[in-house]
Write an enzyme that holds these catalytic residues in place. Structure first.
Site, PDB file in Angstrom:
ATOM      1  N   TYR A 153      27.047  45.028  20.379  1.00  0.00           N
ATOM      2  CA  TYR A 153      26.580  43.628  19.208  1.00  0.00           C
ATOM      3  C   TYR A 153      25.903  43.109  20.044  1.00  0.00           C
ATOM      4  O   TYR A 153      24.990  42.451  21.497  1.00  0.00           O
ATOM      5  CB  TYR A 153      27.059  42.964  19.130  1.00  0.00           C
ATOM      6  CG  TYR A 153      27.308  41.887  19.112  1.00  0.00           C
ATOM      7  CD1 TYR A 153      26.689  41.357  17.217  1.00  0.00           C
ATOM      8  CD2 TYR A 153      27.331  40.432  19.653  1.00  0.00           C
ATOM      9  CE1 TYR A 153      27.017  40.686  16.371  1.00  0.00           C
ATOM     10  CE2 TYR A 153      27.258  38.965  18.502  1.00  0.00           C
ATOM     11  CZ  TYR A 153      26.641  39.221  16.950  1.00  0.00           C
ATOM     12  OH  TYR A 153      26.376  38.248  16.213  1.00  0.00           O
ATOM     13  N   ASP A 256      21.148  43.785  27.229  1.00  0.00           N
ATOM     14  CA  ASP A 256      21.057  42.877  26.409  1.00  0.00           C
ATOM     15  C   ASP A 256      22.048  42.212  27.831  1.00  0.00           C
ATOM     16  O   ASP A 256      22.770  42.835  28.039  1.00  0.00           O
ATOM     17  CB  ASP A 256      21.343  42.872  25.022  1.00  0.00           C
ATOM     18  CG  ASP A 256      22.530  41.549  24.959  1.00  0.00           C
ATOM     19  OD1 ASP A 256      22.071  40.797  25.189  1.00  0.00           O
ATOM     20  OD2 ASP A 256      22.374  42.522  23.446  1.00  0.00           O
ATOM     21  N   LYS A 292      24.660  32.126  26.860  1.00  0.00           N
ATOM     22  CA  LYS A 292      26.047  31.688  27.214  1.00  0.00           C
ATOM     23  C   LYS A 292      25.925  31.516  28.276  1.00  0.00           C
ATOM     24  O   LYS A 292      26.018  30.023  28.103  1.00  0.00           O
ATOM     25  CB  LYS A 292      27.016  33.168  27.145  1.00  0.00           C
ATOM     26  CG  LYS A 292      26.814  33.781  25.704  1.00  0.00           C
ATOM     27  CD  LYS A 292      27.942  34.843  25.907  1.00  0.00           C
ATOM     28  CE  LYS A 292      28.081  36.017  24.403  1.00  0.00           C
ATOM     29  NZ  LYS A 292      28.856  35.388  23.617  1.00  0.00           N
TER      30      LYS A 292
HETATM   31  N1  PLP Z   1      24.373  39.752  22.741  1.00  0.00           N
HETATM   32  C1  PLP Z   1      25.488  39.727  23.518  1.00  0.00           C
HETATM   33  C2  PLP Z   1      25.438  41.010  24.238  1.00  0.00           C
HETATM   34  C3  PLP Z   1      25.966  39.193  23.150  1.00  0.00           C
HETATM   35  O1  PLP Z   1      27.150  39.531  22.749  1.00  0.00           O
HETATM   36  C4  PLP Z   1      25.675  38.077  22.576  1.00  0.00           C
HETATM   37  C5  PLP Z   1      26.767  37.084  21.453  1.00  0.00           C
HETATM   38  O2  PLP Z   1      28.244  37.464  22.119  1.00  0.00           O
HETATM   39  C6  PLP Z   1      24.609  38.276  21.402  1.00  0.00           C
HETATM   40  C7  PLP Z   1      23.433  39.169  21.894  1.00  0.00           C
HETATM   41  C8  PLP Z   1      24.181  36.867  20.352  1.00  0.00           C
HETATM   42  O3  PLP Z   1      24.348  35.216  20.698  1.00  0.00           O
HETATM   43  P1  PLP Z   1      24.568  34.915  19.913  1.00  0.00           P
HETATM   44  O4  PLP Z   1      25.684  33.995  20.010  1.00  0.00           O
HETATM   45  O5  PLP Z   1      24.087  33.797  21.022  1.00  0.00           O
HETATM   46  O6  PLP Z   1      23.338  34.389  19.114  1.00  0.00           O
END
Ligand code: PLP
Length: 454
Positions: A153, A256, A292
């Site tokens: 994700y 990511d 986060k």
């Molecule tokens: N990338 C990863 C690995 C994530 O776990 C998340 C959110 O859980 C995101 C991107 C997206 O972040 P946001 O919810 O702050 O848009």
């Protein structure tokens, strides 16, 4: 702290009233899908306040929190240092729309900890970070195609929703309606960890590929440890393999670390599977994304990496990217105050709690005869309700989500707030101490028995 409740939550409380009101004005009553308890059933408690490792709902019930706002609250809730920094910043003004010192310090902090990052830009969420990194990678390479892995994700970016983890997995959605065919056609989804599939794709379409994007350790289909090298490539982990494959074809690797960054270890998952410190020839991603933890509970994301690639951003370069609230002074103050407390001792404490909790859960589930496997990525872990290791999204989907739902509700009734999805990591903080672990331990046997009663 009052004693956690041991009787099931009674129907008809204030949370139920609020949820009914919310559903009249907010789709499904929530502003982010997993919060709706859709896959586990029931009414989500509405939270009135939180302190340390404990959430308190509007009906006065307390819960040991294992969600931590889905990752940011690595120091626990209402951490005095973070709250003081935000109060102080708020007294100086909420947003300037002009440069301020906190942005520089937070960028320096990220660069100081994360070796592949030479320059970084702050945004407001992880989604914005991955969206911007993707645009930048496409501009840097002059190519369109992006490769992602099933079960990973990266936020709700159109191009990255296909076979995504997190809420998309929780609700068993193949992707999202509203993503145009034109957008979807430039995204290729491969099974996680499948080197042959990566090789075959690059052999066929290498010249079209702008970037591979991967969670540095998948944690949104539950936690999947990136596979170590195959026999012919002993020692070459999956991320290093992706870097080499992308670079051989003139493509970029985006790792990511929105979830794992500054949480899996001090340097995120790169601190675990990256080259040893001082090894200048080791592998590195070209771009990384964060969120986060770096905002300490306020809305912040960031993307950064190679200086030559980041230099393509406007106004110096041709890639447009902007934000009214980006680098907001409250958010940078919260992030900096969080980092100020994240020393080696903090990570060691989280690691100890993580190892202890993994053992407690495994023992309770084993005693009740519930199939399970606990998987880790540094201090992060999750529990799958199946007995085979989970290597791919297909494996993750083969777990017993109904058993998880029974387990979840028993824990909730006993005052432990788990992620309301079988596909999420469990989040610990420095505020989880022996007392909170004891409270979780005392809830586990009944929850394990509930899971077993299929
Ligand atoms: N990338 C990863 C690995 C994530 O776990 C998340 C959110 O859980 C995101 C991107 C997206 O972040 P946001 O919810 O702050 O848009």
């Amino acid at each position: 702290m009052t004693t956690p409740p041991t009787t099931p939550r009674a129907p008809g409380g204030l949370s139920e009233e609020l949820f009914a009101r919310a559903r009249r004005v907010i789709p499904s009553g929530v502003n982010s899908p997993v919060r709706a308890f859709g896959s586990v059933g029931g009414t989500p408690p509405f939270i009135a306040s939180a302190e340390g490792a404990v959430l308190r709902d509007v009906d006065g019930r307390e819960y040991v929190d294992l969600v931590g706002s889905w990752g940011p609250m690595i120091l626990g809730h209402a951490n005095p240092g973070v709250v003081a920094a935000v109060r102080e910043a708020a007294g100086r003004g909420l947003s300037f729309g002009a440069p301020q010192a906190g942005e520089v310090s937070l960028a320096e902090e990220i660069i100081g900890r994360m070796r592949p990052v030479e320059a970084v830009r702050l945004v407001n969420s992880g989604t914005e970070a991955t969206m911007s990194a993707l645009r930048l990678a496409r501009a840097a390479t002059g190519r369109d195609v992006v490769v992602k892995f099933a079960g990973c994700y990266h936020g709700h970016v159109d191009a990255l929703l296909a076979e995504a983890g997190s809420g998309v997995a929780t609700f068993a959605m193949p992707g999202s309606a509203g993503v145009t065919e034109a957008t979807a056609k430039d995204t290729v989804v491969l099974p996680y960890g499948d080197r042959d599939a990566v090789r075959a794709l690059f052999a066929e379409r290498g010249g079209e590929i702008a970037a591979i994007i991967t969670e540095s350790a998948p944690a949104n289909m539950g936690v999947v440890t990136p596979p170590a090298g195959e026999s012919a490539e002993a020692g070459v982990g999956f991320n290093a393999f992706l870097a080499a494959t992308a670079h051989d074809a003139g493509a970029l690797l985006i790792t990511d670390e929105v979830l794992t960054g500054f949480r899996a270890s001090r340097e995120g998952y790169y601190g675990i599977d990256g080259p040893a410190a001082g090894d200048a020839d080791g592998w590195a991603p070209d771009l990384m994304t964060f969120g986060k933890v770096i905002g300490g509970g306020l809305p912040v994301g960031a993307f950064g990496g190679r200086a030559d690639v980041m230099a393509l951003l406007a106004p110096a370069g041709p890639v447009y990217q902007a934000g009214t609230l980006s680098g907001n002074p409250l958010a940078t103050a919260a992030g900096l105050a969080t980092f100020a407390q994240l020393d080696d001792g903090a990570y060691a404490a989280i690691d100890r709690s993580s190892v202890a909790l993994q053992q407690l859960v495994a023992d309770a589930l084993a005693a009740a005869g519930v199939p399970h496997v606990v998987q880790t990525a540094g201090t992060l872990f999750s529990v799958f309700f199946r007995d085979e290791p989970v290597l791919t999204y297909e494996d993750a989907k083969a777990q017993d989500t109904a058993a998880f739902a029974r387990f979840f509700h028993s824990m909730l009734d006993q005052g432990v707030y788990l992620p309301p999805s079988a596909y999420e990591a469990w989040f610990l903080s420095t505020a989880h101490d022996a007392g909170t672990l004891d409270r979780i331990a005392s809830a586990l046997p009944a929850a394990a028995r509930a899971a077993a009663q299929g």
